[in-house]
Design an enzyme around this catalytic site. Structure first.
Site, PDB file in Angstrom:
ATOM      1  N   GLY A  77      -3.319   3.424  -0.137  1.00  0.00           N
ATOM      2  CA  GLY A  77      -2.811   3.566  -1.506  1.00  0.00           C
ATOM      3  C   GLY A  77      -3.458   4.724  -2.242  1.00  0.00           C
ATOM      4  N   CYS A  78      -4.746   4.892  -2.057  1.00  0.00           N
ATOM      5  CA  CYS A  78      -5.470   5.968  -2.741  1.00  0.00           C
ATOM      6  C   CYS A  78      -5.044   7.332  -2.212  1.00  0.00           C
ATOM      7  CB  CYS A  78      -6.975   5.768  -2.593  1.00  0.00           C
ATOM      8  SG  CYS A  78      -7.531   4.215  -3.351  1.00  0.00           S
ATOM      9  N   THR A  79      -4.774   7.409  -0.921  1.00  0.00           N
ATOM     10  CA  THR A  79      -4.310   8.667  -0.330  1.00  0.00           C
ATOM     11  C   THR A  79      -2.910   8.997  -0.831  1.00  0.00           C
ATOM     12  OG1 THR A  79      -5.706   8.284   1.605  1.00  0.00           O
ATOM     13  CG2 THR A  79      -3.905   9.869   1.844  1.00  0.00           C
ATOM     14  N   ALA A  82      -3.286  10.220  -4.431  1.00  0.00           N
ATOM     15  CA  ALA A  82      -3.867  11.560  -4.467  1.00  0.00           C
ATOM     16  C   ALA A  82      -2.850  12.615  -4.054  1.00  0.00           C
ATOM     17  CB  ALA A  82      -5.093  11.621  -3.562  1.00  0.00           C
TER      18      ALA A  82
END
Length: 185
Positions: A77-79, A82
């Site tokens: 999710g963070c990738t 970003a």
């Protein structure tokens, strides 16, 4: 159920229906209020995986800032989130807006994440959650996925809590353009 227990339950339930908190709260704590000065901070970080330095909100004085909090480098999710901001970075910059992201990861982890994922914006390290707490975005040991839009005068203009990573950057960009249009009119 005894009558006394029933009455206590009824009164408590009725109070819960009508009680409204006086300040905005999220799962991670008290959120800063829209229209107020954004909380200042000082954190170490990296810009696009380059040399590390200490950053503060004042480093973006005179420009708009998207300040987003996320749980952890290299997670799916963070990738995704970003990459969404990276893909829209030129559009944000065209509107005098920079991107900075905060998590509990170390500066070394951030440098690796930027290099690995081709990120050209600032990642800040908040391992103790001090700044994340100021923004109501901390649930130890991680920052929660919240985003804040701060204008060129340091005033909080919009916020998103419990963000879904897919399409989020575009939502923030649309809000930025709308807020900038409203401030000109």
């Amino acid at each position: 159920m005894k009558r006394r227990d029933f009455l206590g339950f009824t009164v408590t339930g009725a109070a819960a229906l009508f009680w409204k908190p006086s300040k905005a709260r999220a799962l991670g704590g008290k959120l800063p209020e829209i229209g107020e000065q954004a909380p200042n901070f000082a954190l170490p970080g990296t810009l696009g995986g380059g040399a590390s330095k200490d950053w503060s909100l004042d480093d973006w004085s005179g420009r708009w800032l998207v300040l987003y909090f996320y749980p952890r480098d290299f997670t799916s999710g963070c990738t995704i989130e970003a990459h969404g901001f990276q893909e829209s970075l030129k559009d944000f910059n065209a509107h005098q807006c920079d991107i900075a992201a905060i998590s509990a990861d170390s500066v070394d982890d951030h440098e690796s994440f930027c290099s690995s994922e081709g990120l050209d914006f600032t990642l800040l390290s908040d391992p103790e959650g001090k700044v994340s707490r100021q923004y109501g975005s901390w649930m130890a040991p991680y920052s929660l996925r919240h985003t804040f839009l701060i204008d060129s005068q340091g005033v909080l203009r919009a916020r998103w809590t419990g963000v879904r990573p897919v399409g989020h950057a575009q939502d923030v960009l649309n809000t930025l353009m709308s807020e900038q249009s409203n401030s000109i009119a």
